[in-house]
Design a protein around this motif. Structure first.
Motif, PDB file in Angstrom:
ATOM      1  N   ARG A 228       0.827  -1.203   0.000  1.00  0.00           N
ATOM      2  CA  ARG A 228       0.000   0.000   0.000  1.00  0.00           C
ATOM      3  C   ARG A 228       0.859   1.249   0.000  1.00  0.00           C
ATOM      4  O   ARG A 228       0.641   2.173  -0.791  1.00  0.00           O
ATOM      5  N   ASN A 229       1.855   1.313   0.862  1.00  0.00           N
ATOM      6  CA  ASN A 229       2.718   2.492   0.905  1.00  0.00           C
ATOM      7  C   ASN A 229       3.597   2.604  -0.335  1.00  0.00           C
ATOM      8  O   ASN A 229       3.908   3.719  -0.780  1.00  0.00           O
ATOM      9  N   ASP A 230       3.966   1.476  -0.927  1.00  0.00           N
ATOM     10  CA  ASP A 230       4.708   1.538  -2.197  1.00  0.00           C
ATOM     11  C   ASP A 230       3.877   2.241  -3.269  1.00  0.00           C
ATOM     12  O   ASP A 230       4.390   3.072  -4.031  1.00  0.00           O
ATOM     13  N   VAL A 231       2.580   1.905  -3.366  1.00  0.00           N
ATOM     14  CA  VAL A 231       1.719   2.500  -4.392  1.00  0.00           C
ATOM     15  C   VAL A 231       1.454   3.973  -4.086  1.00  0.00           C
ATOM     16  O   VAL A 231       1.469   4.819  -4.985  1.00  0.00           O
ATOM     17  N   LEU A 232       1.208   4.319  -2.803  1.00  0.00           N
ATOM     18  CA  LEU A 232       1.013   5.717  -2.444  1.00  0.00           C
ATOM     19  C   LEU A 232       2.259   6.537  -2.782  1.00  0.00           C
ATOM     20  O   LEU A 232       2.161   7.655  -3.303  1.00  0.00           O
ATOM     21  N   HIS A 233       3.416   5.986  -2.512  1.00  0.00           N
ATOM     22  CA  HIS A 233       4.669   6.687  -2.801  1.00  0.00           C
ATOM     23  C   HIS A 233       4.832   6.901  -4.306  1.00  0.00           C
ATOM     24  O   HIS A 233       5.329   7.940  -4.757  1.00  0.00           O
ATOM     25  N   ARG A 234       4.389   5.929  -5.100  1.00  0.00           N
ATOM     26  CA  ARG A 234       4.509   6.043  -6.562  1.00  0.00           C
ATOM     27  C   ARG A 234       3.507   7.021  -7.154  1.00  0.00           C
ATOM     28  O   ARG A 234       3.828   7.786  -8.081  1.00  0.00           O
ATOM     29  N   ASP A 235       2.258   7.039  -6.653  1.00  0.00           N
ATOM     30  CA  ASP A 235       1.186   7.770  -7.322  1.00  0.00           C
ATOM     31  C   ASP A 235       0.912   9.157  -6.764  1.00  0.00           C
ATOM     32  O   ASP A 235       0.278   9.972  -7.452  1.00  0.00           O
ATOM     33  N   LEU A 236       1.342   9.460  -5.533  1.00  0.00           N
ATOM     34  CA  LEU A 236       1.034  10.763  -4.946  1.00  0.00           C
ATOM     35  C   LEU A 236       2.139  11.766  -5.244  1.00  0.00           C
ATOM     36  O   LEU A 236       3.321  11.412  -5.317  1.00  0.00           O
ATOM     37  N   ALA A 237       1.729  13.013  -5.398  1.00  0.00           N
ATOM     38  CA  ALA A 237       2.672  14.128  -5.527  1.00  0.00           C
ATOM     39  C   ALA A 237       2.709  14.900  -4.207  1.00  0.00           C
ATOM     40  O   ALA A 237       1.807  14.764  -3.380  1.00  0.00           O
ATOM     41  N   SER A 238       3.736  15.704  -4.017  1.00  0.00           N
ATOM     42  CA  SER A 238       3.892  16.526  -2.800  1.00  0.00           C
ATOM     43  C   SER A 238       3.758  15.655  -1.556  1.00  0.00           C
ATOM     44  O   SER A 238       2.981  15.962  -0.631  1.00  0.00           O
ATOM     45  N   ARG A 239       4.508  14.578  -1.524  1.00  0.00           N
ATOM     46  CA  ARG A 239       4.393  13.612  -0.428  1.00  0.00           C
ATOM     47  C   ARG A 239       5.032  14.133   0.849  1.00  0.00           C
ATOM     48  O   ARG A 239       6.036  14.854   0.822  1.00  0.00           O
ATOM     49  N   GLN A 240       4.429  13.729   1.953  1.00  0.00           N
ATOM     50  CA  GLN A 240       5.026  13.915   3.278  1.00  0.00           C
ATOM     51  C   GLN A 240       5.229  12.531   3.868  1.00  0.00           C
ATOM     52  O   GLN A 240       4.292  11.736   3.936  1.00  0.00           O
ATOM     53  N   MET A 241       6.466  12.222   4.259  1.00  0.00           N
ATOM     54  CA  MET A 241       6.822  10.885   4.692  1.00  0.00           C
ATOM     55  C   MET A 241       7.149  10.879   6.187  1.00  0.00           C
ATOM     56  O   MET A 241       7.730  11.825   6.726  1.00  0.00           O
ATOM     57  N   LYS A 242       6.761   9.804   6.831  1.00  0.00           N
ATOM     58  CA  LYS A 242       7.162   9.595   8.224  1.00  0.00           C
ATOM     59  C   LYS A 242       8.562   9.017   8.281  1.00  0.00           C
ATOM     60  O   LYS A 242       9.364   9.379   9.143  1.00  0.00           O
ATOM     61  N   ASN A 243       8.831   8.100   7.369  1.00  0.00           N
ATOM     62  CA  ASN A 243      10.148   7.488   7.234  1.00  0.00           C
ATOM     63  C   ASN A 243      10.302   7.081   5.778  1.00  0.00           C
ATOM     64  O   ASN A 243       9.574   7.570   4.914  1.00  0.00           O
ATOM     65  N   ALA A 244      11.207   6.183   5.491  1.00  0.00           N
ATOM     66  CA  ALA A 244      11.448   5.792   4.100  1.00  0.00           C
ATOM     67  C   ALA A 244      10.253   5.086   3.476  1.00  0.00           C
ATOM     68  O   ALA A 244      10.151   5.016   2.248  1.00  0.00           O
ATOM     69  N   CYS A 245       9.346   4.566   4.281  1.00  0.00           N
ATOM     70  CA  CYS A 245       8.212   3.803   3.754  1.00  0.00           C
ATOM     71  C   CYS A 245       6.874   4.494   3.931  1.00  0.00           C
ATOM     72  O   CYS A 245       6.094   4.592   2.973  1.00  0.00           O
ATOM     73  N   LYS A 246       6.588   4.967   5.125  1.00  0.00           N
ATOM     74  CA  LYS A 246       5.229   5.380   5.475  1.00  0.00           C
ATOM     75  C   LYS A 246       4.910   6.752   4.919  1.00  0.00           C
ATOM     76  O   LYS A 246       5.587   7.735   5.208  1.00  0.00           O
ATOM     77  N   VAL A 247       3.819   6.833   4.102  1.00  0.00           N
ATOM     78  CA  VAL A 247       3.368   8.083   3.505  1.00  0.00           C
ATOM     79  C   VAL A 247       2.308   8.686   4.416  1.00  0.00           C
ATOM     80  O   VAL A 247       1.289   8.061   4.710  1.00  0.00           O
ATOM     81  N   LEU A 248       2.561   9.919   4.889  1.00  0.00           N
ATOM     82  CA  LEU A 248       1.610  10.585   5.778  1.00  0.00           C
ATOM     83  C   LEU A 248       0.618  11.458   5.012  1.00  0.00           C
ATOM     84  O   LEU A 248      -0.518  11.628   5.443  1.00  0.00           O
ATOM     85  N   ALA A 249       1.014  12.019   3.864  1.00  0.00           N
ATOM     86  CA  ALA A 249       0.130  12.909   3.097  1.00  0.00           C
ATOM     87  C   ALA A 249       0.659  13.003   1.670  1.00  0.00           C
ATOM     88  O   ALA A 249       1.799  12.661   1.375  1.00  0.00           O
ATOM     89  N   GLY A 250      -0.207  13.447   0.786  1.00  0.00           N
ATOM     90  CA  GLY A 250       0.160  13.627  -0.618  1.00  0.00           C
ATOM     91  C   GLY A 250      -1.061  14.005  -1.426  1.00  0.00           C
ATOM     92  O   GLY A 250      -2.185  14.086  -0.904  1.00  0.00           O
ATOM     93  N   THR A 251      -0.880  14.246  -2.702  1.00  0.00           N
ATOM     94  CA  THR A 251      -1.970  14.695  -3.572  1.00  0.00           C
ATOM     95  C   THR A 251      -2.004  13.853  -4.848  1.00  0.00           C
ATOM     96  O   THR A 251      -0.963  13.629  -5.476  1.00  0.00           O
TER      97      THR A 251
END
Length: 449
Positions: A228-251
């Motif tokens: 899930r976090n791999d896909v969020l990292h790939r598809d979201l722009a302006s990401r905010q990350m907690k660490n190398a994996c966990k996506v906290l926010a994005g667009t």
């Protein structure tokens, strides 16, 4: 003025018969040239008689011809007119052969009658050839007259009417424009790849559950991050990350299904889902039910089959295929269907006839759309290790205290897929959630407890 009919001397001494209107072909046999008892028809009399009047015989003859030809034309068209003309000429020719002449028809000898006879036969033949074929009339059997004698053997019933069956018309073969479009598509395009998909009926959904496809968002690529976090990292722009994996926010800018920009915030309102392009339930009914567990786990976590999209639109899709659901954003439909073709081709899933036709209709509008690359994800994933079963504990002399309920999972995301059903969890805000299904959505998600 015309001379009276009779024998007249010719300049060569022979006598020839004048019928009152024209010379006939009859010469008096054995009459010498010296015979002077017969009158000599002068040239001026012949000339005067050649301009004969149009008499009663001419009126009946030519009028009858016109009437017969008109009737033939009215009943059978041009072929009927030619046929009736031939019959009329045939009758006139027979009369000329019998009498030696027919004055109104200008047939002055039997030889002329023979020519007219041949002409009549030709006209009758031409009319018969040109006539359109006639349809056979229904044949009705007539009941036989009862016999006065008695018989112990029953006779067959011939009173029922027998009709001739109409000819069987074989329909001309039809050409499927969809099949033609696929066959003519350039190599390497999604449209051409449809030809490689098997076409079968949809199998029953019996036995399906999300658990059949393994642990949700399992780290199949072993990069340390869940799918899930791999896909969020790939598809979201302006990401905010907690660490190398966990996506906290994005667009999502923009969301592929709606064309709108959507903001994702971890733990907030459930506005972004990770969609399986080929729904797992659809895959189950089109081949995956017979797969080993590792192949189903691979399909559920293959990045080729996953996209971050608008949550509400994704949930309206359910487990629909291309025949029953397409993204509202029409500009993305070609890419969406091309991705479905790629996934089904990679994993060997079949399509229904209606699904194939829907794929063809969409991709025919973009025949140069390339087929997405299958990616590096294998089609069979390594299953997660399972804890070996522990031997049952020894019986205690007295029952111990009741076991505490399972510890709720912390930090769950509302609306996210989960497993197993019935599990409990808390959001980052402390809201209690339960892993469950509901009417219209057979996939287990974190929902309010």
């Amino acid at each position: 003025m015309s001379s009276a009919a009779g024998w007249y001397q010719q300049p060569d001494g022979r006598q020839r018969y004048w019928d009152g209107e024209s010379w006939t072909g009859q010469f008096a046999p054995g009459v010498l040239a010296a015979t002077s008892a017969l009158p000599l028809l002068r040239q001026d009399q012949v000339t005067a008689s050649s301009g004969r009047r149009f008499g009663v015989a001419d009126s009946f003859g030519w009028g009858g011809l016109a009437l017969v030809v008109l009737l033939g034309a009215l009943t059978s068209g041009s072929s009927g007119a030619v046929g009736m003309l031939g019959l009329y000429v045939l009758v006139v020719a027979v009369i000329a052969l019998a009498r030696g002449r027919v004055g109104w028809a200008r047939l002055g000898s039997r030889a002329a009658g023979a020519v007219a006879l041949g002409t009549a036969l030709v006209l009758i033949t031409v009319g018969a050839i040109a006539a359109p074929p006639s349809r056979p009339a229904p044949v009705t059997a007539v009941a036989p007259t009862p016999s006065p004698t008695t018989s112990t053997t029953p006779s067959p019933d011939l009173s029922a009417p027998t009709t001739v069956a109409p000819p069987v018309v074989t329909p001309a073969p039809t050409i499927d424009p969809g099949a033609t479009a696929v066959a003519q598509a350039p190599s390497g395009t999604a449209l051409a790849a449809i030809a490689a998909l098997s076409v079968k009926g949809r199998a029953p959904k019996t036995g399906y559950s999300r658990d059949q496809f393994g642990q949700s968002w399992f780290d199949t690529d072993r990069n340390g991050c869940d799918t899930r976090n791999d896909v969020l990292h790939r598809d979201l722009a302006s990401r905010q990350m907690k660490n190398a994996c966990k996506v906290l926010a994005g667009t999502l800018a923009p969301d592929r299904y709606t064309g709108m920009s959507i903001r994702f915030v971890y733990g907030g309102a459930s506005e972004v889902d990770i969609d399986h392009v080929v729904a797992l339930s659809d895959a189950w009914q089109k081949g995956a039910a017979r797969w080993p567990a590792g192949k189903r786990l691979a399909l559920a976590n293959d990045p080729l089959n996953l996209m971050a999209v608008d949550a509400a639109t994704n949930r309206s899709k359910g487990d629909g295929d291309a025949a029953t659901w397409l993204p509202p954003n029409k500009s993305y439909r070609c890419a969406y269907v091309a991705k479905q073709v790629a996934v089904k081709g990679k994993y060997g899933l079949w399509v229904t006839a209606a699904e194939r036709d829907a794929m063809t209709r969409v991709l025919a509008t973009c025949p140069t759309m390339g087929l997405p690359e299958p990616g590096s994800a294998p089609t069979v994933a390594v299953l997660p290790r399972t804890t070996p079963p522990q031997p049952p504990p020894a019986a205690a002399p007295a029952p111990g205290p009741a076991r505490a309920p399972a510890t709720p999972v912390q930090g769950v995301h509302p609306g996210a897929f989960c497993s197993p059903e019935g599990g409990l969890g808390h959001t980052v805000k402390g809201t209690l959630m339960r892993c469950s299904t509901q009417a219209g959505d057979s996939r287990a998600r974190w929902r309010s407890a």
